[in-house]
Write an enzyme that holds these catalytic residues in place. Structure first.
Site, short mmCIF file in Angstrom:
data_model
loop_
_atom_site.label_atom_id
_atom_site.label_comp_id
_atom_site.label_asym_id
_atom_site.label_seq_id
_atom_site.Cartn_x
_atom_site.Cartn_y
_atom_site.Cartn_z
CG HIS A 178 -1.24 4.62 -12.09
ND1 HIS A 178 -2.02 4.05 -11.13
CD2 HIS A 178 -0.04 4.84 -11.52
CE1 HIS A 178 -1.32 3.92 -10.03
NE2 HIS A 178 -0.11 4.39 -10.23
CE LYS A 182 4.22 3.95 -11.74
NZ LYS A 182 4.52 5.18 -11.03
CD GLU A 216 2.70 2.21 -1.61
OE1 GLU A 216 2.17 3.23 -2.06
OE2 GLU A 216 2.05 1.24 -1.18
CG ASP A 235 -4.25 -1.05 -3.31
OD1 ASP A 235 -5.20 -0.52 -3.91
OD2 ASP A 235 -3.26 -0.41 -2.87
CG HIS A 240 -0.57 -1.28 -9.93
ND1 HIS A 240 -1.32 -0.70 -10.90
CD2 HIS A 240 -0.98 -0.72 -8.77
CE1 HIS A 240 -2.16 0.17 -10.36
NE2 HIS A 240 -1.96 0.18 -9.06
CE LYS A 331 -0.85 0.84 1.08
NZ LYS A 331 -0.32 1.79 0.09
#
Ligand code: NAP
Length: 484
Positions: A178, A182, A216, A235, A240, A331
């Site tokens: 995804h 963007k 994040e 991940d 990405h 994170k």
């Protein structure tokens, strides 16, 4: 600026896993937004498919709730929502059994585009492909859409590719990352290839280094057990961040055409150098601020999975040899931000007497939040005190520069699903790209597993482990501040 919506041809979109989390949060709200945007033809039909008992009306109520929960009031209204819900159908099917497949076959219409969104666990992809084929539901023009994770290493990715290839050609398979949907990520290509300004400087002679940051503030609570089997490398980096790196590093494709673009990205991935253990820093967030640490969130006190990773990546080709790409993602960091920063080299000679005021030119592309671009340039510091230099930003927020249209940046899924219907694969990963990315990532992961490396623990709300600072310090560089 006038908004131009290109209408798509009539379609039947079947969402396997239409009652799942991804459908609720992303797929269904995005489809509704495309209806509001005027892109959905009157004949479009969206069919939710899962094992649960549901009528069409139940599925419409489920979708209404999802849209109300995940879209702000300003982005929806009763009239368009009712029109959209009228396009929905539901069919009960079991991917691994025979239930419901003849109902689905009766529901899809001849003469319209058929797309099948596999929004289910990857272990069901093979069964779905097989059933669609067996029941004559998919034809040679049909498309299938698959989600990440696309494998957990090269072997599993190859197996998945092979399973899909049994019934679908590569031109029919849309592997979603995804990030590629963007707007700002697509803008990377516009900035590089629609301007003469950057491309002559876009090489190791002029670029000192590149930093790609995806930070994040959230932890992994809620999906800790799932995340613990993956970690930041699998991940985020393998997919990405790899895509971002490719868009920065690739050669200009001869045309903005799916295979031309993907061929160039593939060449970059194949040119990636192996990463030495000393060029990798992994971390796990500690407990803090009243919130549990990673080990507790992952429900695994022995876990060696990283919630943070920073690495220095080299590209062995003429354009980039000698320009490191520093990647970091984590994170529970101090801010939620994604950006790419390209730092240029020093001018070959300074004619000014005050070089202490001098700083490098940096081009920053902000992916989120506040999408935009920022170019740090040197100017004369105002005042009569001679020629002193100061660094200032040439700052452009897309929302401000593009007015209303810029403020209403569509969700990545809106763009990507419409591309599936249009049959445009440019923003989807090709099978060989995914495999090449795993072929690069596998030895890195296997290396720390074999050595039994433990991630460093880091304070939540910071920039990550201290050792990650050293990764740049030892090269005489520093990370950019993580801030929104
Ligand atoms: P989920 O919430 O667990 O939903 C799974 C869906 O699949 C449900 O609708 C379920 O409904 C259906 N299903 C399960 N077994 C089935 C079977 N045998 N036959 C037919 N339908 C079946 O999963 P999710 O979070 O939506 O994730 C879907 C996919 O997207 C996964 O591959 C995931 O890795 C990927 N993904 C998800 C996210 C996210 O944010 N959620 C983000 C990126 C990627 P029934 O139980 O009624 O059959």
């Amino acid at each position: 600026m006038v908004s131009r919506t290109i209408p798509v041809d009539p379609f039947d979109l079947v969402i396997f896993g239409g009652t799942g989390d991804l459908a609720r949060r992303k797929i269904l709200p995005s489809l509704y937004r495309r209806h509001v945007g005027g892109q959905m033809p009157a004949e479009a039909r969206i069919i939710g498919a899962a094992r649960g008992e549901m009528t069409d009306e139940d599925f419409r109520a489920f979708t209404r709730e999802a849209i109300e929960e995940f879209l702000p009031e300003t982005k929806r209204d009763t009239v368009t929502l009712d029109e959209f819900l009228a396009k929905l159908r539901y069919v009960r099917v079991d991917a691994v059994g025979q239930d419901g497949w003849s109902d689905l076959r009766d529901l899809v219409r001849p003469g319209v585009i058929r797309a099948f969104y596999f929004s289910v666990a990857p272990s069901l992809f093979g069964a779905l492909a097989e059933r669609l084929h067996e029941h004559g539901i998919a034809d040679a023009e049909s498309r299938i859409v698959v989600e990440k994770p696309f494998g957990k290493n090269l072997k599993t990715a190859r197996d998945l590719n092979a399973v899909l290839a049994e019934h679908f050609s590569e031109q029919q398979i849309y592997r979603i990352d995804h990030y590629l949907g963007k707007e700002t990520v697509q803008n990377l290509m516009a900035v590089r290839f629609a301007n003469i300004l950057f491309e002559p400087l876009w090489k190791t002679e002029y670029i000192d280094h590149v930093q790609i940051t995806v930070a994040e503030t959230v932890g992994v609570n809620g999906r800790g057990a799932y995340y613990d089997k993956s970690g930041a490398m699998r991940d985020m980096v393998q997919n990405h961040m790899m895509q971002l790196l490719c868009l920065i590093a690739m050669e200009p494709p001869y045309h903005f055409d799916p295979d031309a673009v993907r061929d160039e990205k593939l060449k970059v991935i194949r040119a990636l150098e192996p990463v030495a253990p000393e060029d990798i820093v992994r971390g796990q967030y500690r407990a803090g601020g009243g919130r549990p640490g990673y080990l507790e969130d992952a429900e695994n006190p022995e876990s060696r999975t990283e919630s943070y990773i920073a690495l220095k990546v080299g590209i062995a080709n003429w354009r980039w040899k000698g320009t490191p790409f520093y990647l970091r993602t984590g994170k529970r960091l101090k801010a939620r931000t994604s950006e790419i920063a390209i730092t240029f080299r020093q001018p070959p000679h300074s004619i000014f007497d005050h070089p202490e005021g001098w700083r490098e030119n940096v081009l920053v592309i902000r992916l989120q939040p506040n999408e935009g671009m920022n170019m740090m340039v040197m100017i004369k510091e105002p005042g009569p005190g001679g020629m002193r230099l100061a660094q200032v930003p040439l700052d452009m927020s897309f929302a401000e520069a593009l007015g209303e249209e810029g403020a209403d940046i569509p969700d990545a899924y809106e763009r990507l699903i419409m591309d599936v219907i249009r049959g445009n694969q440019t923003l989807f990963m090709r099978g060989d790209e995914v495999e090449a990315a795993w072929a690069w990532a596998d030895p890195i992961i296997e290396g720390w597993e074999a050595r039994g490396d433990r991630p460093h623990s880091y304070e939540p709300g910071t920039s990550g482990p201290e050792d990650a600072l050293m990764l740049l310090h030892r090269d005489g560089r520093r990370w950019r501040e993580i801030r929104e």
